[in-house]
Design a protein around this motif. Structure first.
Motif, PDB file in Angstrom:
ATOM      1  N   ALA A   9      43.599  41.950  34.969  1.00  0.00           N
ATOM      2  CA  ALA A   9      44.390  41.534  36.131  1.00  0.00           C
ATOM      3  C   ALA A   9      44.305  42.564  37.245  1.00  0.00           C
ATOM      4  O   ALA A   9      44.240  42.215  38.430  1.00  0.00           O
ATOM      5  CB  ALA A   9      45.846  41.311  35.719  1.00  0.00           C
ATOM      6  N   GLU A  10      44.303  43.846  36.891  1.00  0.00           N
ATOM      7  CA  GLU A  10      44.217  44.893  37.916  1.00  0.00           C
ATOM      8  C   GLU A  10      42.943  44.743  38.735  1.00  0.00           C
ATOM      9  O   GLU A  10      42.958  44.841  39.964  1.00  0.00           O
ATOM     10  CB  GLU A  10      44.278  46.269  37.253  1.00  0.00           C
ATOM     11  N   ALA A  11      41.825  44.496  38.051  1.00  0.00           N
ATOM     12  CA  ALA A  11      40.549  44.333  38.754  1.00  0.00           C
ATOM     13  C   ALA A  11      40.550  43.065  39.603  1.00  0.00           C
ATOM     14  O   ALA A  11      40.110  43.069  40.760  1.00  0.00           O
ATOM     15  CB  ALA A  11      39.396  44.298  37.752  1.00  0.00           C
ATOM     16  N   ILE A  12      41.059  41.990  39.019  1.00  0.00           N
ATOM     17  CA  ILE A  12      41.089  40.707  39.754  1.00  0.00           C
ATOM     18  C   ILE A  12      41.962  40.817  40.992  1.00  0.00           C
ATOM     19  O   ILE A  12      41.559  40.413  42.099  1.00  0.00           O
ATOM     20  CB  ILE A  12      41.608  39.588  38.823  1.00  0.00           C
ATOM     21  N   LEU A  13      43.152  41.358  40.842  1.00  0.00           N
ATOM     22  CA  LEU A  13      44.082  41.445  41.969  1.00  0.00           C
ATOM     23  C   LEU A  13      43.574  42.417  43.036  1.00  0.00           C
ATOM     24  O   LEU A  13      43.801  42.210  44.223  1.00  0.00           O
ATOM     25  CB  LEU A  13      45.463  41.873  41.460  1.00  0.00           C
ATOM     26  N   ARG A  34      40.408  42.859  43.809  1.00  0.00           N
ATOM     27  CA  ARG A  34      39.389  42.125  44.570  1.00  0.00           C
ATOM     28  C   ARG A  34      40.034  41.108  45.513  1.00  0.00           C
ATOM     29  O   ARG A  34      39.578  40.919  46.645  1.00  0.00           O
ATOM     30  CB  ARG A  34      38.430  41.410  43.610  1.00  0.00           C
ATOM     31  N   ILE A  35      41.083  40.458  45.036  1.00  0.00           N
ATOM     32  CA  ILE A  35      41.767  39.481  45.895  1.00  0.00           C
ATOM     33  C   ILE A  35      42.403  40.183  47.087  1.00  0.00           C
ATOM     34  O   ILE A  35      42.309  39.707  48.240  1.00  0.00           O
ATOM     35  CB  ILE A  35      42.824  38.708  45.084  1.00  0.00           C
ATOM     36  N   GLU A  60      41.549  39.515  51.023  1.00  0.00           N
ATOM     37  CA  GLU A  60      42.562  39.178  52.025  1.00  0.00           C
ATOM     38  C   GLU A  60      42.501  40.131  53.213  1.00  0.00           C
ATOM     39  O   GLU A  60      42.632  39.711  54.366  1.00  0.00           O
ATOM     40  CB  GLU A  60      43.953  39.200  51.386  1.00  0.00           C
ATOM     41  N   LEU A  61      42.287  41.420  52.933  1.00  0.00           N
ATOM     42  CA  LEU A  61      42.160  42.392  54.014  1.00  0.00           C
ATOM     43  C   LEU A  61      40.932  42.107  54.869  1.00  0.00           C
ATOM     44  O   LEU A  61      40.966  42.209  56.102  1.00  0.00           O
ATOM     45  CB  LEU A  61      42.086  43.811  53.438  1.00  0.00           C
ATOM     46  N   ALA A  62      39.815  41.756  54.206  1.00  0.00           N
ATOM     47  CA  ALA A  62      38.582  41.460  54.944  1.00  0.00           C
ATOM     48  C   ALA A  62      38.756  40.231  55.827  1.00  0.00           C
ATOM     49  O   ALA A  62      38.308  40.203  56.983  1.00  0.00           O
ATOM     50  CB  ALA A  62      37.423  41.258  53.968  1.00  0.00           C
ATOM     51  N   LEU A  63      39.406  39.202  55.283  1.00  0.00           N
ATOM     52  CA  LEU A  63      39.643  37.990  56.074  1.00  0.00           C
ATOM     53  C   LEU A  63      40.577  38.273  57.237  1.00  0.00           C
ATOM     54  O   LEU A  63      40.389  37.747  58.350  1.00  0.00           O
ATOM     55  CB  LEU A  63      40.227  36.890  55.181  1.00  0.00           C
ATOM     56  N   ALA A  64      41.587  39.104  57.010  1.00  0.00           N
ATOM     57  CA  ALA A  64      42.493  39.462  58.098  1.00  0.00           C
ATOM     58  C   ALA A  64      41.756  40.228  59.185  1.00  0.00           C
ATOM     59  O   ALA A  64      42.016  40.054  60.388  1.00  0.00           O
ATOM     60  CB  ALA A  64      43.650  40.297  57.557  1.00  0.00           C
ATOM     61  N   LEU A  75      44.082  30.778  34.373  1.00  0.00           N
ATOM     62  CA  LEU A  75      45.098  31.788  34.668  1.00  0.00           C
ATOM     63  C   LEU A  75      45.545  31.689  36.123  1.00  0.00           C
ATOM     64  O   LEU A  75      44.730  31.492  37.026  1.00  0.00           O
ATOM     65  CB  LEU A  75      44.532  33.178  34.384  1.00  0.00           C
ATOM     66  N   HIS A  76      46.838  31.871  36.328  1.00  0.00           N
ATOM     67  CA  HIS A  76      47.440  31.769  37.648  1.00  0.00           C
ATOM     68  C   HIS A  76      47.582  33.172  38.235  1.00  0.00           C
ATOM     69  O   HIS A  76      48.178  34.076  37.604  1.00  0.00           O
ATOM     70  CB  HIS A  76      48.798  31.083  37.528  1.00  0.00           C
ATOM     71  N   VAL A  77      47.059  33.369  39.458  1.00  0.00           N
ATOM     72  CA  VAL A  77      47.062  34.698  40.067  1.00  0.00           C
ATOM     73  C   VAL A  77      48.481  35.225  40.241  1.00  0.00           C
ATOM     74  O   VAL A  77      48.770  36.406  39.982  1.00  0.00           O
ATOM     75  CB  VAL A  77      46.323  34.664  41.425  1.00  0.00           C
TER      76      VAL A  77
END
Length: 308
Positions: free
Chosen positions: A69-73, A75-76, A80-84, A2-4
């Motif tokens: 998808a809601e759960a996956i997105l 977490r993503i 991204e926020l943590a990496l930022a 599956l493609h995000v």
């Protein structure tokens, strides 16, 4: 697989109830949204939407996929926020290590300065001798470490970046009542007949002291060994030997010993900061390195030489 990006499109279509409304939110054309959904249906092998004249509804398969998808997105987005935050030094962790005398002098000042600028970065500190720290640094147990080197000893291992911070000269420690304390400066060969107190024979410091004595033309008679420099000072004060002690280990000097500089140049060790190449990808590591360099420069500019 599956493609995000297509999962995001499906989620928006489900929330908006139509391809055109999702296209407006995503800034896509309606045909692009339709193509993304068609590709996603081909990937899953299932129909995800029921198309109606006034919009779309989810099939049972579509509802199931949107729930995941809601759960996956979510977490993503959190990742991204943590990496930022890490990139902006607003989070993350930096694992430090140091040899004991730098851990008691330079490192606390550097940690305090770093935390005042980057309070949200978690710092940890381990303490050991350089020969124990370096392999663990290479193995990824630490991100940045303070080590020391002597001339003639193996340098910082290959695979570690190395920045020299300062030179740490070694001074002679004598019992206060020793006959040689009347002299302001001494040569190493003046001590050929003395008993010696030193760190354990396998340590880099002890090996360097022995090399220096050999260069001065004598074999030192070692009467006691201790890897605790306060214990070394105590043994010197008790009159059982003399010792060479690095300046960083002389931040506290007993009143019953005398400290003298050796001529013409003292033995010394180089204090270096080392980190694996991978640590350079952590924004906190170069930031801490800059703080350590400033701390070392401040120490050198204000150092009070302990020799009387």
């Amino acid at each position: 697989m599956l493609h995000v990006g297509r999962l995001r499109v499906l989620k928006e279509v489900a929330y908006r109830g139509s391809l055109s409304a999702a296209a407006d939110v995503l800034d896509y054309s309606q045909s692009a949204v339709s193509q993304q959904i068609s590709t996603l249906e081909a990937e899953t092998g299932m129909k995800l939407l029921e198309r109606h004249p006034r919009g779309v509804t989810l099939t049972a398969a579509g509802q199931t996929l949107v729930g995941h998808a809601e759960a996956i997105l979510s977490r993503i987005d959190a990742a991204e926020l943590a990496l930022a935050a890490i990139a902006g030094l607003r989070g993350g962790r930096l694992r430090l290590a140091s040899f004991p005398t730098a851990g008691a002098t330079l490192m606390p000042l550097a940690i305090a300065a770093f935390r005042s600028s980057y309070p949200d970065v978690e710092l940890t500190l381990a303490e050991d001798e350089p020969e124990e720290i370096a392999p663990r640094l290479l193995a990824g147990d630490f991100d940045l470490a303070l080590l020391y080197e002597f001339a003639g000893e193996a340098p910082v291992p290959e695979g570690l970046g190395r920045i020299e911070l300062l030179e740490d000269p070694m001074y002679l420690a004598l019992p206060r009542a020793h006959r040689l304390t009347a002299r302001r400066r001494l040569r190493l060969d003046d001590l050929a007949a003395e008993a010696w107190v030193q760190t354990s024979s396998s340590s880099p410091c002890a090996r360097h002291v022995v090399r220096c004595c050999h260069a001065a033309g004598f074999e030192p008679h070692v009467s006691f060994e201790s890897d605790d420099y306060q214990t070394v000072q105590g043994l010197v004060a008790a009159g059982v030997g003399v010792a060479l002690i690095p300046e960083l280990a002389l931040s506290v000097v007993r009143e019953d010993i005398a400290i003298r500089a050796l001529s013409p140049t003292p033995p010394l060790r180089r204090v270096v900061a080392a980190m694996p190449e991978s640590a350079r990808l952590l924004p906190a590591a170069p930031a801490m390195l800059a703080v350590l360099q400033a701390t070392a420069a401040g120490y050198e500019s204000s150092r009070a030489h302990p020799a009387e």
